[in-house]
Design an enzyme around this catalytic site. Structure first.
Site, PDB file in Angstrom:
ATOM      1  N   TYR A  96      31.277  32.128  47.395  1.00 42.53           N
ATOM      2  CA  TYR A  96      30.256  31.355  46.684  1.00 42.53           C
ATOM      3  C   TYR A  96      30.127  31.824  45.245  1.00 42.53           C
ATOM      4  O   TYR A  96      30.134  33.024  44.965  1.00 42.53           O
ATOM      5  CB  TYR A  96      28.899  31.515  47.386  1.00 42.53           C
ATOM      6  CG  TYR A  96      27.749  30.842  46.661  1.00 42.53           C
ATOM      7  CD1 TYR A  96      26.858  31.584  45.887  1.00 42.53           C
ATOM      8  CD2 TYR A  96      27.559  29.465  46.733  1.00 42.53           C
ATOM      9  CE1 TYR A  96      25.809  30.974  45.208  1.00 42.53           C
ATOM     10  CE2 TYR A  96      26.520  28.841  46.054  1.00 42.53           C
ATOM     11  CZ  TYR A  96      25.647  29.604  45.295  1.00 42.53           C
ATOM     12  OH  TYR A  96      24.611  28.991  44.621  1.00 42.53           O
TER      13      TYR A  96
ATOM     14  N   ASN B 109      33.379  18.619  52.435  1.00 44.31           N
ATOM     15  CA  ASN B 109      33.289  19.474  51.250  1.00 44.31           C
ATOM     16  C   ASN B 109      34.599  19.409  50.469  1.00 44.31           C
ATOM     17  O   ASN B 109      35.385  20.364  50.435  1.00 44.31           O
ATOM     18  CB  ASN B 109      32.946  20.903  51.682  1.00 44.31           C
ATOM     19  CG  ASN B 109      32.616  21.806  50.509  1.00 44.31           C
ATOM     20  OD1 ASN B 109      32.777  21.420  49.349  1.00 44.31           O
ATOM     21  ND2 ASN B 109      32.174  23.015  50.817  1.00 44.31           N
TER      22      ASN B 109
ATOM     23  N   TYR C  69      40.952  25.365  48.051  1.00 45.32           N
ATOM     24  CA  TYR C  69      41.774  26.179  48.948  1.00 45.32           C
ATOM     25  C   TYR C  69      43.177  25.609  49.110  1.00 45.32           C
ATOM     26  O   TYR C  69      44.156  26.356  49.144  1.00 45.32           O
ATOM     27  CB  TYR C  69      41.092  26.328  50.310  1.00 45.32           C
ATOM     28  CG  TYR C  69      39.820  27.127  50.257  1.00 45.32           C
ATOM     29  CD1 TYR C  69      38.591  26.556  50.603  1.00 45.32           C
ATOM     30  CD2 TYR C  69      39.832  28.455  49.819  1.00 45.32           C
ATOM     31  CE1 TYR C  69      37.426  27.290  50.527  1.00 45.32           C
ATOM     32  CE2 TYR C  69      38.659  29.192  49.744  1.00 45.32           C
ATOM     33  CZ  TYR C  69      37.463  28.599  50.096  1.00 45.32           C
ATOM     34  OH  TYR C  69      36.306  29.324  50.011  1.00 45.32           O
TER      35      TYR C  69
END
Lengths: 174, 169
Positions: free
Chosen positions: A94, A133, A140
């Protein structure tokens, strides 16, 4: 932007807790966080810690609107693949919204990979991401991660609450 | 059928390695297994083990054609949820085909749950391949929740060159 990635200390747990809450809000689960910064201290900084954590820090002059200099974290623990050996699981990654786009997320992710490789010779890095998301999935994927749910049909199942209690109660007596 | 469940010890690694291969063959992925008996001994039974094991054993008179009495296992390790705290992850659960349908798988999984609760864990998680319908049905019948189907959780993995590249200082 200047930033530094370092191992978290016990004293960082208040900031880590704050950012866990922010992450929970981002993944639309603000009421799901049940643990406190004291629990993080107990479980992460004991003799056999359950997890390790890295934090990203900016200098005073670049602190957030509310005055925070700890602006991102990566939360991970060591796992095992019976096929491949030691692996690492990235539980959370995060970065506070106002600090994104500066390479901090990449810095944290890379540091987890580096530490896991050096310390435990980990051969896989695993993580989960919610299907809606898209920014995270793209992030990623750009780093070379494969989506095993899409490619191999892997599903995560979970027991918790009463279901976990019921299951445990059926264990054979020793 | 009589069976017993107990914590695995280092001498069990030969049978665990055998059953890991059987499980991989069942999932049609046998060529993916790189971990050896020796790796299991080092990784599971050293000072800071990566995992713990539970073995299901039957008495001599019920041993398999090849003479095995260790006929099932579960492998697990402690994990952590940043939202919920201590958790336990079941990496493998396997019972040899001829011993299925007797409650052994359930007993192994229940033991993992019990050990998890005793250690202060409040979640037991594991994965299953969606094409493995019989396993999926079994787990769902025991009361678990499919967080991939219901919440959209996707598992991602970085390995090989991609991981090497990330790990460069």
């Amino acid at each position: 932007m200047n930033f530094k990635i370092r191992a978290a200390t016990k004293e960082d747990c208040k900031d880590i807790s704050r950012m866990i809450m922010e992450l929970a809000a981002y993944v639309k689960a603000p009421d799901q966080v049940k643990i406190s910064h004291e629990e993080l201290q107990g479980d992460g900084f004991c003799q056999n810690p359950f997890f390790e954590c890295l934090v990203a820090e900016v200098p005073e002059e670049q602190k957030s609107k509310e005055g925070f200099t700890v602006v991102g974290y990566a939360f991970y623990f060591y796992t095992y693949s019976t096929w491949k050996g030691p692996t690492v699981y990235l539980e959370d990654l995060y970065v506070m919204p106002e600090f994104r786009g500066n390479g901090i997320g990449t810095g944290l992710l890379s540091k987890v990979a580096e530490v896991a490789k050096k310390k435990k010779q980990c051969v896989h890095l695993h993580l989960s991401v919610l299907d809606w998301n898209t920014p995270s999935r793209d992030f990623y994927a750009a780093k070379g991660a494969q989506d095993l749910t899409v490619t191999e049909g892997i599903h995560v199942l979970r027991f918790d609450g009463q279901n976990l209690d019921n299951l445990a109660n059926e264990a054979p007596k020793d | 059928m009589d069976f017993s469940i107990r914590a695995a010890n280092v001498e069990d690694c030969k049978d665990i390695a055998r059953m890991i291969m059987e499980l991989a063959e069942y999932e049609k992925m046998a060529d993916h297994v790189k971990v050896t008996q020796r790796d299991l001994e080092q990784d599971g039974f050293s000072k800071n083990p990566f995992f713990h094991g539970i073995i299901a054993e039957v008495p001599e008179q019920h041993k398999t054609k090849e003479g095995h009495t260790k006929i099932g296992y579960a492998l697990y390790f402690y994990s952590y949820s940043s939202f919920k705290g201590r958790a336990i992850y079941m990496e493998d659960l396997y019972v040899m085909p001829e011993f299925r349908g007797k409650g052994i798988g359930k007993a192994l999984m229940s033991k993992v749950a019990q050990l998890g609760l005793a250690a202060g864990c409040n979640q037991l998680s594991f994965t299953v391949l969606d094409r493995n319908k019989s396993s999926l049905e079994f787990y769902l019948s025991q009361g678990c929740f499919d967080i991939t189907a219901n919440m959209g959780y996707h598992c991602m993995r970085c390995e090989g060159e991609a991981l090497e590249h990330l790990a460069q200082p």
